[in-house]
Design a protein around this motif. Structure first.
Motif, short mmCIF file in Angstrom:
data_model
loop_
_atom_site.label_atom_id
_atom_site.label_comp_id
_atom_site.label_asym_id
_atom_site.label_seq_id
_atom_site.Cartn_x
_atom_site.Cartn_y
_atom_site.Cartn_z
N PHE A 1 0.73 -1.22 0.18
CA PHE A 1 0.14 0.06 0.07
C PHE A 1 0.70 1.41 -0.05
O PHE A 1 0.06 2.41 -0.30
N GLU A 2 2.01 1.05 0.39
CA GLU A 2 2.95 2.42 0.17
C GLU A 2 4.27 2.39 -0.69
O GLU A 2 4.37 3.19 -1.55
N ASP A 3 5.00 1.36 -0.63
CA ASP A 3 6.32 1.32 -1.30
C ASP A 3 6.19 1.10 -2.60
O ASP A 3 6.46 1.74 -3.60
N LEU A 4 5.16 0.13 -3.12
CA LEU A 4 5.20 -0.29 -4.49
C LEU A 4 4.20 0.76 -5.14
O LEU A 4 4.49 1.41 -6.30
N PRO A 5 3.15 1.46 -4.69
CA PRO A 5 2.56 2.52 -5.26
C PRO A 5 3.49 3.77 -5.48
O PRO A 5 3.26 4.42 -6.60
N GLU A 6 4.23 4.15 -4.63
CA GLU A 6 5.25 5.12 -4.62
C GLU A 6 5.94 5.05 -5.68
O GLU A 6 6.29 5.73 -6.66
N ALA A 7 6.62 3.87 -6.01
CA ALA A 7 7.59 3.32 -7.09
C ALA A 7 6.82 3.33 -8.38
O ALA A 7 7.53 3.87 -9.17
N LEU A 8 5.82 3.06 -8.41
CA LEU A 8 4.91 2.79 -9.84
C LEU A 8 4.55 4.30 -10.11
O LEU A 8 4.76 4.61 -11.23
N ARG A 9 4.30 5.12 -9.21
CA ARG A 9 4.07 6.86 -9.44
C ARG A 9 5.41 7.35 -10.00
O ARG A 9 5.13 8.08 -10.99
N PHE A 10 6.49 6.97 -9.40
CA PHE A 10 7.73 7.81 -9.95
C PHE A 10 8.04 7.26 -11.31
O PHE A 10 8.31 7.76 -12.19
N ILE A 11 7.74 5.83 -11.56
CA ILE A 11 8.17 5.42 -13.04
C ILE A 11 7.03 5.70 -13.89
O ILE A 11 7.54 6.25 -14.96
N ARG A 12 5.92 6.07 -13.48
CA ARG A 12 4.82 6.67 -14.41
C ARG A 12 5.39 7.96 -14.84
O ARG A 12 5.19 8.22 -15.94
N SER A 13 5.43 8.67 -13.95
CA SER A 13 5.87 10.16 -14.07
C SER A 13 7.32 10.38 -15.05
O SER A 13 7.34 11.16 -15.73
N SER A 14 8.40 9.42 -14.59
CA SER A 14 9.48 9.58 -15.36
C SER A 14 9.27 9.01 -16.91
O SER A 14 9.51 9.77 -17.59
N THR A 15 8.41 8.01 -16.96
CA THR A 15 8.18 7.56 -18.48
C THR A 15 7.35 8.83 -18.93
O THR A 15 7.45 8.95 -20.40
N THR A 16 6.40 9.16 -18.62
CA THR A 16 5.62 10.45 -19.09
C THR A 16 6.23 11.40 -19.48
O THR A 16 6.26 11.94 -20.79
N ARG A 17 7.31 11.92 -18.67
CA ARG A 17 8.13 13.07 -19.01
C ARG A 17 9.16 12.61 -20.14
O ARG A 17 9.40 13.51 -21.18
N MET A 18 9.54 11.43 -20.13
CA MET A 18 10.54 11.00 -21.24
C MET A 18 9.87 10.79 -22.62
O MET A 18 10.10 11.13 -23.27
N ASP A 19 8.44 10.51 -22.50
CA ASP A 19 7.63 10.35 -23.57
C ASP A 19 7.43 11.56 -24.13
O ASP A 19 7.52 11.98 -25.51
N ARG A 20 7.34 12.73 -23.35
CA ARG A 20 6.90 13.94 -23.97
C ARG A 20 8.40 14.59 -24.69
O ARG A 20 8.18 15.01 -25.90
N LEU A 21 9.48 14.37 -23.96
CA LEU A 21 10.73 14.72 -24.61
C LEU A 21 11.14 14.00 -25.78
O LEU A 21 11.50 14.64 -26.85
N ILE A 22 10.86 12.81 -25.98
CA ILE A 22 11.01 12.08 -27.22
C ILE A 22 9.99 12.56 -28.27
O ILE A 22 10.52 12.78 -29.45
N ASN A 23 8.76 12.88 -27.69
CA ASN A 23 7.78 13.52 -28.93
C ASN A 23 8.37 14.70 -29.27
O ASN A 23 8.09 15.09 -30.50
N ALA A 24 8.85 15.62 -28.43
CA ALA A 24 9.32 16.97 -28.56
C ALA A 24 10.41 16.87 -29.53
O ALA A 24 10.59 17.65 -30.81
N ILE A 25 11.59 15.89 -29.40
CA ILE A 25 12.77 15.79 -30.46
C ILE A 25 12.38 15.18 -31.72
O ILE A 25 12.73 15.79 -32.52
N LEU A 26 11.46 14.35 -31.58
CA LEU A 26 10.77 13.89 -33.24
C LEU A 26 10.25 14.97 -33.81
O LEU A 26 10.31 15.24 -35.08
N LYS A 27 9.24 15.76 -33.01
CA LYS A 27 8.65 17.07 -33.61
C LYS A 27 9.86 18.26 -34.26
O LYS A 27 9.66 18.45 -35.44
N LEU A 28 10.94 18.31 -33.49
CA LEU A 28 12.04 19.20 -33.94
C LEU A 28 12.52 18.53 -35.14
O LEU A 28 12.88 19.11 -35.99
#
Length: 504
Positions: free
Chosen positions: A302-329
């Motif tokens: 209820f604490e450790d795994l949800p926090e780790a998954l939230r961090f993974i989700r936010s990091s992958t989301t940010r990385m996805d935006r960066l990759i999309n931006a690079i592809l756009k440029l």
């Protein structure tokens, strides 16, 4: 050693100044010598007048004596004519000599001595003439024989000849001075002409040398320009190839990064689903065991795994935006620009309308000041430039005061200048250039974004042949200034559009 323009200018000025001084010296010397020559000429004329008067006085005395002798010998009154002329003219001649020698005390003393002798001589002549008139011829002859008149006349001749000699010497001196002045004037003119000729020759030589050096320098510059243009063309071609390779590399890397990222995001979604199952299982297990035995399992589920998954989700989301931006440029860099006529007033009104609903929340407003100059350029690139800048202005308005955004355009030195001005938070001076760098942002990071928008805006503006600058101060607002050429240069042309192209 080549002659520099500074040295040429200074030397030319010095030569001109020296020539002007030489000319002034010639003029001054000529005027002085002419003045001196005039004085000497006046002295000669005066001396000639005094000599003429002195000689005339001696001639009159001799005429009077000749007339007196003829009358005494013959008693013929015809001989009295020279006498009478002398008696009338001699006082006038003496007065003329006094006037000519006025101011010369020595000469005036000589004239007075001559005047006394002349009076004595005329008295002797008058006495003998009167004796003859009264019939006393013998007494008149006897008076002549006393030689008193001869002695006086000899004295008169001596004094007048001495005076005439002095005058002749003064005439010679003045004439010599006149010749010397004339010679000096001639030499001064010759010397000045030589100096001016030398200065003119120096100026001509300097001009020829400078012109030769200038021609040689221009030829060298032309050769350097030609080789420079070749090197620039080679470097431009190399840079274009390198840029294409970088864009292809960015596209490939982004594409290759995106594949594992999609896997990571997919597995993260599965882990989130599995976490729900795990949490239900842990909750049911807690009911079957003693209290306290499942604390670690509950904390992990209820604490450790949800926090780790939230961090993974936010990091992958940010990385996805960066990759999309690079592809756009990367895609934008490889896109062919197409020129077409753009109604900037309509385009800016559309951009303003798209953000109007966001401004209503804080009583903000956006105004497009018309008329706005139209442009011949790539529509998509221009829309992205102004869309980003307007969105950026809205995003960073100051919530403490009603937002106000003004968009305007004008002609500026053969180009078009568009401004997006707001009264928002402002940008610190040290960040005025950093905000145009990729993945760089300024101020408080309370708005979503990756620091790509302004970098993309400047890249697009420069591809269109223009640029973007910023003028801002914290707490007062910001002005983004977009400079674009009036007509596209080197773009593909839309149907029916003529585009200017550079030729070399």
């Amino acid at each position: 050693m080549p002659i520099t323009s500074t040295f040429f200018a200074r030397t030319t000025i010095l030569l001109l100044a020296a020539g002007a001084l030489a000319l002034l010296a010639i003029v001054a010397a000529s005027l002085w010598l002419v003045d001196r020559t005039g004085e000497y000429t006046e002295q000669v004329l005066h001396a000639q007048q005094t000599r003429s008067a002195s000689s005339g006085l001696l001639t009159l005395l001799q005429y009077a004596e000749t007339g007196q002798r003829g009358y005494v010998i013959t008693a013929d009154t015809a001989y009295l004519e020279p006498y009478e002329l002398g008696r009338t003219r001699i006082p006038e001649q003496l007065q003329r000599l006094r006037a000519l020698f006025a101011g010369d005390a020595t000469r005036l003393a000589q004239i007075e001595r001559i005047a006394g002798l002349a009076d004595e001589k005329m008295g002797e002549l008058t006495q003998s003439v009167e004796l003859v008139r009264t019939g006393r011829v013998a007494d008149a002859v006897e008076l002549v024989r006393t030689d008193r008149g001869k002695v006086v006349m000899d004295n008169l001749r001596d004094h007048l000849r001495e005076l005439i000699g002095q005058i002749d010497r003064s005439i010679q001196t003045a004439a010599g001075n006149t010749r010397n002045s004339a010679d000096a004037l001639s030499w001064a003119v010759i010397a000045g002409a030589l100096v001016i000729a030398l200065l003119a020759g120096g100026s001509v030589w300097m001009s020829v040398r400078y012109t030769q050096d200038l021609v040689a320098a221009r030829q060298e510059v032309q050769e350097l320009n030609f080789s420079l243009e070749e090197r620039v063309a080679e470097r431009t071609s190399d840079l274009a190839r390198a840029n294409d390779e970088i864009q292809r590399f960015a596209y490939i890397v982004s594409h290759d990064l995106r594949a594992p990222l999609v896997n990571v995001m997919g597995f993260t979604s599965e882990l989130e689903v599995s976490l729900d199952v795990l949490q239900r299982h842990v909750a049911e297990t807690e009911k079957l065991v003693e209290p306290g035995q499942a604390i670690e399992a509950r904390q992990a589920a209820f604490e450790d795994l949800p926090e780790a998954l939230r961090f993974i989700r936010s990091s992958t989301t940010r990385m996805d935006r960066l990759i999309n931006a690079i592809l756009k440029l990367s895609r934008e860099g490889r896109r062919t620009l197409t020129a077409e006529r753009i109604d900037m007033g309509t385009m800016l009104e559309t951009a303003a309308a798209s953000v109007q609903h966001q401004l209503q929340s804080n009583d903000g407003s956006i105004i497009v000041e018309k008329p706005v100059p139209n442009i011949l350029s790539d529509r998509l690139a221009v829309e992205q430039i102004f869309g980003n800048l307007v969105d950026n202005a809205v995003k960073y308005l100051d919530p403490a005061r009603p937002g106000r955004i003004v968009v305007r355009g004008r002609e500026q030195g053969g180009q078009l200048a568009y401004e997006i001005e707001d009264n928002g938070r402002g940008i610190a001076p040290q960040d005025h250039e950093r905000i145009f760098e990729l993945f760089r942002r300024s101020g408080v990071q309370d708005q979503p974004g990756e620091g790509i928008g302004l970098a993309h805006v400047r890249t697009l503006a420069r591809r269109l042949g223009g640029d973007v600058t910023v003028d801002s101060a914290l707490g007062r607002g910001t002005v983004f200034r977009v400079i674009l050429p009036r007509r596209a240069d080197g773009f593909a042309a839309a149907p029916g559009i003529a585009v200017e192209r550079k030729t070399s």
